[in-house]
Design an enzyme around this catalytic site. Sequence first.
Site, PDB file in Angstrom:
ATOM      1  N   ASP A 101       0.842  -7.883   9.030  1.00 44.99           N
ATOM      2  CA  ASP A 101      -0.029  -7.517   7.910  1.00 44.99           C
ATOM      3  C   ASP A 101       0.877  -6.950   6.830  1.00 44.99           C
ATOM      4  OD1 ASP A 101      -3.203  -5.719   7.639  1.00 44.99           O
ATOM      5  OD2 ASP A 101      -1.870  -6.542   6.102  1.00 44.99           O
ATOM      6  N   THR A 106      -4.997  -2.948   1.213  1.00 47.73           N
ATOM      7  CA  THR A 106      -4.801  -3.582  -0.105  1.00 47.73           C
ATOM      8  C   THR A 106      -5.788  -3.042  -1.142  1.00 47.73           C
ATOM      9  OG1 THR A 106      -3.911  -5.616   0.839  1.00 47.73           O
ATOM     10  CG2 THR A 106      -4.845  -5.784  -1.351  1.00 47.73           C
TER      11      THR A 106
END
Length: 288
Positions: A101, A106
Amino acid sequence: MKPSGEDREAQAGDPWEECFEAAVQLALRAGQIVRKALSEEKRVSTKTSTADLVTETDQVVEDLILSELHQRFPSHRFIAEEAVAAGAKCVLTPNPTWIVDPIDGTCNFVHRFPTVAVSIGFAVDQELEFGVIHDCTEERLYTGRRGRGAFCNGQRLHVSVETELSRALVLTEIGPRRDPATLKLFLSNMERLLRARAHGVRVIGSSTLALCHLASGAADAYYQFGLHCWDLAAATVIIREAGGVVIDTSGGPLDLMSCRVVAAGTREVAMLVAQALQTINYGRDDER
Ligand SMILES: O=P(O)(O)O[C@H]1[C@H](O)[C@@H](O)[C@H](O)[C@H](O)[C@@H]1O
Ligand SMILES: [Mg+2]
Ligand SMILES: [Mg+2]
């Protein structure tokens, strides 16, 4: 240069040492890129929903990690969040496999909310061997190697020994879906835990860092529907090596591809949380 007798012996005793060291160096390098980009302008796009964001930095970091690892370990396989989003298959074979990841958190990253991580997991024969998670803004490096313990910046990690839900701090994440039925189930799960008098329920916006807080004993349980194998892989090794349990929301064994998890310092609290949950079906990573 052929390895010396000593090197050969070291490699024989610890065949994944070189991979682990590569993961540590890459997680540190990638975290520096993320930390620098946190305060910069970003181009943001969406994936499975308006809440499921991705930026060019996610892609840059993933490309860096995968290209370096492929160059060093060309026979290995890769499962990476943005490659899967672009259509790559998400299948865990017995081959040595990296589960990456590039930016976990995010949405936080887009908002400059400083809770973001880089997560690199590694599995062989479909068993998780090690996990490395770099908390990019706090400069914490969490590591866990199967049978060799879990650490944060070299300090050994130990999970909480809490066995009562009424004395537990519980962490969760919302997941990417925002349809009314999903939101109703998400909120009713949280309400059920609060009615069971959990001390609190927290959402920090990064499943890997929430799981690392659990591994360090700063929380007693974690549950989620809607995360992925790249959120889970590294953190699962770290929690297990810190003495914790990572299981399915049914109370059965963890299924890395099932997009759901319960983790806790003790099996007692893990089972109490699992029993309180209503399932939210997010499908499977290996059936996309
Ligand atoms: O997309 P990234 O890698 O940021 O991962 C987050 C997921 O997007 C969320 O749905 C999920 O709920 C967690 O917040 C997870 O950390
Ligand atoms: Mg993630
Ligand atoms: Mg991500």
